[in-house]
Design a protein around this motif. Sequence first.
Motif, PDB file in Angstrom:
ATOM      1  N   TYR A  47       0.824  -1.202   0.000  1.00  0.00           N
ATOM      2  CA  TYR A  47       0.000   0.000   0.000  1.00  0.00           C
ATOM      3  C   TYR A  47       0.859   1.253   0.000  1.00  0.00           C
ATOM      4  N   ASP A  56      -1.287   8.499   1.499  1.00  0.00           N
ATOM      5  CA  ASP A  56      -1.411   9.844   0.937  1.00  0.00           C
ATOM      6  C   ASP A  56      -0.602  10.892   1.689  1.00  0.00           C
ATOM      7  N   ASN A  92      -7.169  -1.220   1.341  1.00  0.00           N
ATOM      8  CA  ASN A  92      -7.457  -0.257   0.283  1.00  0.00           C
ATOM      9  C   ASN A  92      -8.595   0.666   0.692  1.00  0.00           C
ATOM     10  N   GLY A  93      -8.316   1.964   0.755  1.00  0.00           N
ATOM     11  CA  GLY A  93      -9.334   2.957   1.091  1.00  0.00           C
ATOM     12  C   GLY A  93      -9.469   3.267   2.569  1.00  0.00           C
ATOM     13  N   VAL A  94      -8.670   2.624   3.435  1.00  0.00           N
ATOM     14  CA  VAL A  94      -8.771   2.901   4.870  1.00  0.00           C
ATOM     15  C   VAL A  94      -8.547   4.398   5.101  1.00  0.00           C
ATOM     16  N   ASN A  95      -9.479   5.007   5.814  1.00  0.00           N
ATOM     17  CA  ASN A  95      -9.457   6.446   6.136  1.00  0.00           C
ATOM     18  C   ASN A  95      -9.269   7.327   4.905  1.00  0.00           C
ATOM     19  N   ASN A  96      -9.576   6.791   3.742  1.00  0.00           N
ATOM     20  CA  ASN A  96      -9.429   7.509   2.476  1.00  0.00           C
ATOM     21  C   ASN A  96      -8.008   8.009   2.222  1.00  0.00           C
ATOM     22  N   VAL A  97      -6.999   7.401   2.891  1.00  0.00           N
ATOM     23  CA  VAL A  97      -5.611   7.821   2.689  1.00  0.00           C
ATOM     24  C   VAL A  97      -4.668   6.664   2.364  1.00  0.00           C
ATOM     25  N   TRP A  98      -5.164   5.427   2.443  1.00  0.00           N
ATOM     26  CA  TRP A  98      -4.367   4.249   2.134  1.00  0.00           C
ATOM     27  C   TRP A  98      -4.877   3.613   0.854  1.00  0.00           C
ATOM     28  N   HIS A  99      -3.948   3.252  -0.048  1.00  0.00           N
ATOM     29  CA  HIS A  99      -4.348   2.743  -1.357  1.00  0.00           C
ATOM     30  C   HIS A  99      -3.462   1.570  -1.758  1.00  0.00           C
TER      31      HIS A  99
END
Length: 122
Positions: A40, A43, A111-118
């Motif tokens: 991952y 951001d 993927n998408g955790v707290n909108n900062v991990w991808h």
Amino acid sequence: MNRRILITTLSLMSATAAWAAAPAHVTNGMLTGPNGMTLYTFDKDAAGSGKSACNGPCAANWPPLMAAADAMMDGDYSIITRDDGSKQWAYKGHPLYYWIKDQKPGDQTGNGVNNVWHTATP
């Protein structure tokens, strides 16, 4: 051994060494670590800064893809120095991490955790 064969042999050895040294692989369109687990990006990491914004408790949940002290850059893979002095792999300047809640290769629960991990992709 003639010069052309020697040069070709050395070139092939160099290409093989570079491939073997790659810290991650592409699996189903995503980057995975040597253990097959999803990698991952975060951001809050500034790409190319050479630093990780995920330390302490953050790194306990998002373990970095660690690099050996003698690891060397390989194509799009570079090495950053973490706050504690250890080394971490980065892809195109983005530090790479695992997610503690992924249980098996192919899991992408981070993927998408707290909108900062991808999920890291090539």
